[in-house]
Design an enzyme around this catalytic site. Structure first.
Site, short mmCIF file in Angstrom:
data_model
loop_
_atom_site.label_atom_id
_atom_site.label_comp_id
_atom_site.label_asym_id
_atom_site.label_seq_id
_atom_site.Cartn_x
_atom_site.Cartn_y
_atom_site.Cartn_z
N SER A 180 0.83 -1.20 0.00
CA SER A 180 0.00 0.00 0.00
C SER A 180 0.87 1.25 0.00
O SER A 180 1.64 1.47 -0.93
CB SER A 180 -0.97 -0.04 1.19
OG SER A 180 -1.95 0.95 1.09
N SER A 283 3.83 -1.00 -14.13
CA SER A 283 4.40 -2.06 -14.97
C SER A 283 4.73 -1.55 -16.37
O SER A 283 5.71 -1.98 -16.97
CB SER A 283 3.43 -3.24 -15.04
OG SER A 283 2.36 -3.03 -15.94
#
Length: 353
Positions: A180, A283
């Site tokens: 997180s 990503s």
């Protein structure tokens, strides 16, 4: 205009020289400070007293241990992240030969047992969120952090450097990770300090997706932007603006917790974080970097430290990171199968949209 060979060589030298110098900074501690196993308090750093926990490796002490720096998120304490299975159980990695060094959040005021409390809320001084200095705020106050990694990112390097004055460490295997807000902070460290870290594992970390000019997008606009163009490299308030054209060598394992990987701020705010677009954006960028090996991992545990066989996943992930020390060729990397319950592949996420 095409550069001449000598001009290109000079530019490359200028790019590499400060990186090489920074990667070989001499380990040091604040005057009079001696690191020890367990809780280390009153580490003087940039006018503040910080704290961290050292869990030395168990077993073969003749080998230089790789370093693992795990971070909790907003509502879990540093000790939970180290010793509670549901929160990460990261101290157990010392049994596999890793030097585990866990920083304590500034908002916790050196208390390794503080969970949410003062750490659960919006940031100040130009930061977006309170637990870590992980991303610049959307308003003008955050602009000062566009090219400044911030005190937390610098503290991590100083902390590891100090520990290295007592224990010999594998300086080609420094890895950082978190869940997180800790995952967001991992993204920031990897973006600003790719000369120092060999890699890391951001778990459900934010990217704070923004416009190409660095201006912010609202939560829903950012979700829509990534969904509309899921292959795009998005600028984000988690890192410098503009994003670095070329990172130093790293390996990055980005983890998404599946359909339930969301965060509800409660009250009138409601849903305030969706880690599908943020992990997609991370990503896309890391996969675009020629010096970076990016591994995209998906599971079903939601917005938590990976819950399916936690210890087995941690060991697989850290051994995967450690298999690619700083300076290794991306072409030489080989991905081993993850434990059951996880789908992992080299490259960007292709299961999000």
């Amino acid at each position: 205009m095409r550069r001449s060979g000598s001009g290109a060589a000079l530019a490359l030298t200028l790019l590499i020289a400060p990186v090489a110098a920074a990667a070989h900074e001499r380990p040091a501690c604040p005057e009079g400070f001696e690191p020890q196993a367990g809780l280390n308090k009153d580490f003087e750093f940039e006018g503040q007293k910080r704290a961290f926990i050292v869990v030395p490796p168990v077993g073969d002490t003749d080998r230089l241990p790789p370093v693992w720096v795990p971070m909790s998120g907003t509502v879990e304490s540093a000790n939970w992240n180290l010793h509670v299975l549901r929160s990460g159980n990261n101290a157990k990695l010392a049994e596999a030969g890793f030097m585990v060094i866990a920083p304590i959040r500034q908002c916790a005021e050196q208390d390794p047992d503080l969970a949410a409390g003062a750490c659960n809320g919006p940031g100040s001084n130009g930061w977006n969120w309170n637990p870590w200095n992980d991303g610049r705020a959307a308003g003008p106050e955050g602009d000062k952090w566009r090219q400044d990694a911030g005190p937390d990112a610098r503290f991590f390097k100083a902390m590891v450097g100090c520990v290295a004055t007592r224990w010999k460490l594998d300086r080609k295997r420094y890895y950082i990770g978190g869940i997180s807000a800790g995952g967001t902070m991992t993204n920031r460290a990897l973006l600003f300090d790719s000369h120092f870290w060999a890699g890391g594992m951001p778990i459900s970390g934010e990217w704070y997706v923004g416009n190409d000019d660095g201006s912010p997008l609202s939560f829903n606009d950012a979700r829509a932007a990534v969904a509309a163009d899921p292959k795009k490299v998005f600028q984000g308030r988690v890192g410098p603006h503009p994003l670095p054209a070329r990172l130093g060598p790293e390996i990055v394992i980005t983890v998404w917790g599946g359909e339930k990987d969301l965060w509800d701020c409660g009250g009138a705010i409601g849903l305030c974080a969706d880690y599908r677009p943020s992990t997609q954006a991370a990503s896309n960028y890391f996969s675009s970097q020629p010096n970076v090996v990016h591994v995209a991992c998906s599971s079903t545990h939601g917005h938590m430290w990976p819950q399916i066989g936690t210890d087995a996943f941690n060991l697989w992930a850290l051994r995967t990171l450690a298999s690619h020390p700083k300076g290794s060729s991306p072409e030489s990397f080989r991905l081993t199968p993850p434990p059951d319950g996880y789908a992992c592949k080299i490259g960007r996420f292709e299961d999000h949209y």
